[in-house]
Design a protein around this motif. Structure first.
Motif, mmCIF file in Angstrom:
data_model
loop_
_atom_site.group_PDB
_atom_site.id
_atom_site.type_symbol
_atom_site.label_atom_id
_atom_site.label_comp_id
_atom_site.label_asym_id
_atom_site.label_seq_id
_atom_site.Cartn_x
_atom_site.Cartn_y
_atom_site.Cartn_z
ATOM 1 N N GLU A 1 28.555 22.037 45.214
ATOM 2 C CA GLU A 1 29.822 22.147 44.486
ATOM 3 C C GLU A 1 29.637 21.777 43.020
ATOM 4 O O GLU A 1 30.169 22.431 42.116
ATOM 5 N N SER A 2 28.855 20.715 42.783
ATOM 6 C CA SER A 2 28.588 20.291 41.410
ATOM 7 C C SER A 2 27.773 21.335 40.659
ATOM 8 O O SER A 2 28.029 21.626 39.481
ATOM 9 N N ALA A 3 26.774 21.910 41.339
ATOM 10 C CA ALA A 3 25.942 22.932 40.709
ATOM 11 C C ALA A 3 26.772 24.160 40.341
ATOM 12 O O ALA A 3 26.610 24.733 39.253
ATOM 13 N N VAL A 4 27.669 24.560 41.240
ATOM 14 C CA VAL A 4 28.539 25.715 40.970
ATOM 15 C C VAL A 4 29.432 25.432 39.767
ATOM 16 O O VAL A 4 29.605 26.286 38.876
ATOM 17 N N ALA A 5 29.997 24.222 39.713
ATOM 18 C CA ALA A 5 30.867 23.850 38.591
ATOM 19 C C ALA A 5 30.089 23.866 37.278
ATOM 20 O O ALA A 5 30.579 24.357 36.247
ATOM 21 N N THR A 6 28.866 23.336 37.300
ATOM 22 C CA THR A 6 28.029 23.309 36.096
ATOM 23 C C THR A 6 27.695 24.719 35.624
ATOM 24 O O THR A 6 27.790 25.036 34.422
ATOM 25 N N HIS B 1 31.659 33.010 49.350
ATOM 26 C CA HIS B 1 31.286 33.358 50.721
ATOM 27 C C HIS B 1 29.800 33.163 51.001
ATOM 28 O O HIS B 1 29.374 33.275 52.142
ATOM 29 N N ARG B 2 29.007 32.835 49.957
ATOM 30 C CA ARG B 2 27.580 32.587 50.153
ATOM 31 C C ARG B 2 27.206 31.120 49.937
ATOM 32 O O ARG B 2 26.032 30.769 49.999
ATOM 33 N N ARG B 3 28.187 30.283 49.690
ATOM 34 C CA ARG B 3 27.862 28.894 49.371
ATOM 35 C C ARG B 3 27.263 28.143 50.554
ATOM 36 O O ARG B 3 26.462 27.233 50.374
ATOM 37 N N SER B 4 27.640 28.529 51.769
ATOM 38 C CA SER B 4 27.064 27.852 52.933
ATOM 39 C C SER B 4 25.560 28.109 53.015
ATOM 40 O O SER B 4 24.806 27.256 53.492
ATOM 41 N N LYS B 5 25.124 29.289 52.535
ATOM 42 C CA LYS B 5 23.694 29.592 52.527
ATOM 43 C C LYS B 5 22.967 28.684 51.537
ATOM 44 O O LYS B 5 21.835 28.240 51.789
ATOM 45 N N ALA B 6 23.611 28.392 50.409
ATOM 46 C CA ALA B 6 23.021 27.471 49.440
ATOM 47 C C ALA B 6 23.057 26.037 49.977
ATOM 48 O O ALA B 6 22.079 25.290 49.885
ATOM 49 N N GLU B 7 24.185 25.678 50.575
ATOM 50 C CA GLU B 7 24.359 24.314 51.071
ATOM 51 C C GLU B 7 23.380 23.984 52.198
ATOM 52 O O GLU B 7 22.868 22.861 52.283
ATOM 53 N N ILE B 8 23.089 24.954 53.033
ATOM 54 C CA ILE B 8 22.195 24.670 54.155
ATOM 55 C C ILE B 8 20.776 24.385 53.656
ATOM 56 O O ILE B 8 20.068 23.554 54.226
ATOM 57 N N HIS B 9 20.387 25.036 52.558
ATOM 58 C CA HIS B 9 19.067 24.757 51.987
ATOM 59 C C HIS B 9 19.044 23.373 51.348
ATOM 60 O O HIS B 9 18.032 22.663 51.432
ATOM 61 N N ALA B 10 20.156 22.990 50.712
ATOM 62 C CA ALA B 10 20.230 21.647 50.126
ATOM 63 C C ALA B 10 20.136 20.589 51.224
ATOM 64 O O ALA B 10 19.452 19.574 51.066
ATOM 65 N N THR C 1 27.330 15.499 53.619
ATOM 66 C CA THR C 1 28.315 15.434 52.538
ATOM 67 C C THR C 1 27.668 15.488 51.159
ATOM 68 O O THR C 1 28.121 16.241 50.284
ATOM 69 N N PRO C 2 26.585 14.717 50.904
ATOM 70 C CA PRO C 2 25.916 14.846 49.605
ATOM 71 C C PRO C 2 25.374 16.238 49.328
ATOM 72 O O PRO C 2 25.396 16.705 48.185
ATOM 73 N N ALA C 3 24.879 16.917 50.368
ATOM 74 C CA ALA C 3 24.379 18.284 50.178
ATOM 75 C C ALA C 3 25.510 19.204 49.737
ATOM 76 O O ALA C 3 25.348 20.036 48.833
ATOM 77 N N HIS C 4 26.668 19.059 50.378
ATOM 78 C CA HIS C 4 27.842 19.848 50.012
ATOM 79 C C HIS C 4 28.264 19.535 48.583
ATOM 80 O O HIS C 4 28.541 20.447 47.782
ATOM 81 N N ALA C 5 28.291 18.244 48.250
ATOM 82 C CA ALA C 5 28.708 17.832 46.908
ATOM 83 C C ALA C 5 27.764 18.362 45.837
ATOM 84 O O ALA C 5 28.197 18.746 44.741
ATOM 85 N N PHE C 6 26.465 18.391 46.144
ATOM 86 C CA PHE C 6 25.484 18.897 45.179
ATOM 87 C C PHE C 6 25.744 20.356 44.851
ATOM 88 O O PHE C 6 25.729 20.760 43.673
#
Length: 210
Positions: free
Chosen positions: A145-150, A163-172, A138-143
């Motif tokens: 989402e926060s980065a995208v908003a910023t 459609h590419r956010r899961s690729k970013a989230e998996i690295h987080a 959950t924190p990885a997902h939130a990070f």
């Protein structure tokens, strides 16, 4: 195809790249399956030419099952049609819908569009679902989402599209492990993902049918 993709088995699983190869290699090992050959095609844009090369190999007549796995990206319907076209261009029978093997022809073919035939995204979404109960998921997902908003608000640079956010989230998520620089494939080989998870059920059933 290069030499590492010479046909050695009668069941072929074509995937986009080495990360996906490692994921399926770990999964098939977990299933105790050694009858499926995994072939990375170095990107979805090379599928057409690689299939043309594949059917020219001397061992091609021995192939009984051939399944292509590719990400839906931003358009799952277009992704499916693209693979259909590549199969037919190589003289193969293409399935009329994803996630099913053709019947009455050899080789039987299948097209898997991940995370689903009606969803945008990629294989990473299914992998993340297998660890949804991890306290850092959950924190990885939130990070992200926060980065995208910023990034969106600041205009500093383009954030990854939806459609590419899961690729970013998996690295987080993987950055929270004791080896923070692993990619999803290496993480699979290290046992991070739960291959018995419900999110992978449909894909497991197709592998079982091969």
């Amino acid at each position: 195809m290069d030499k590492k993709n010479e046909i050695q088995k009668t069941k072929l699983l074509l995937v986009e790249g080495n990360h996906e190869r490692d994921v399926f290699e770990a999964w098939l090992k977990d299933l105790k399956r050694n009858d499926i050959q995994i072939m990375p095609i170095a990107g979805k844009t090379r599928l057409r030419e690689n299939l043309q090369s594949l059917v020219k190999q001397s061992a091609y007549p021995t192939v009984m099952n051939l399944v292509v796995v590719r990400d839906a990206d931003d358009n799952p319907v277009a992704a499916f049609v693209s693979v259909q076209d590549a199969l037919m261009n190589a003289g193969l029978t293409a399935p009329k819908q994803p996630w099913l093997l053709t019947e009455g022809v050899i080789p039987r073919t299948g097209i898997v569009i991940v995370p689903g035939s009606d969803r945008q995204g990629a294989l990473e979404e299914l992998l993340l679902a297998t660890v949804a109960d991890d306290p850092l998921a959950t924190p990885a997902h939130a990070f992200i989402e926060s980065a995208v908003a910023t990034l969106t608000q600041s205009g500093h640079r383009q954030p990854p599209p939806a459609h590419r956010r899961s690729k970013a989230e998996i690295h987080a998520f993987l950055a929270t492990h004791n080896e923070p620089d692993r990619d999803p494939g290496k993480a699979a080989l290290a046992g991070v993902w739960r291959f018995d998870h419900e999110s992978l059920k449909a894909l497991a059933e197709l592998l079982a049918a091969m």
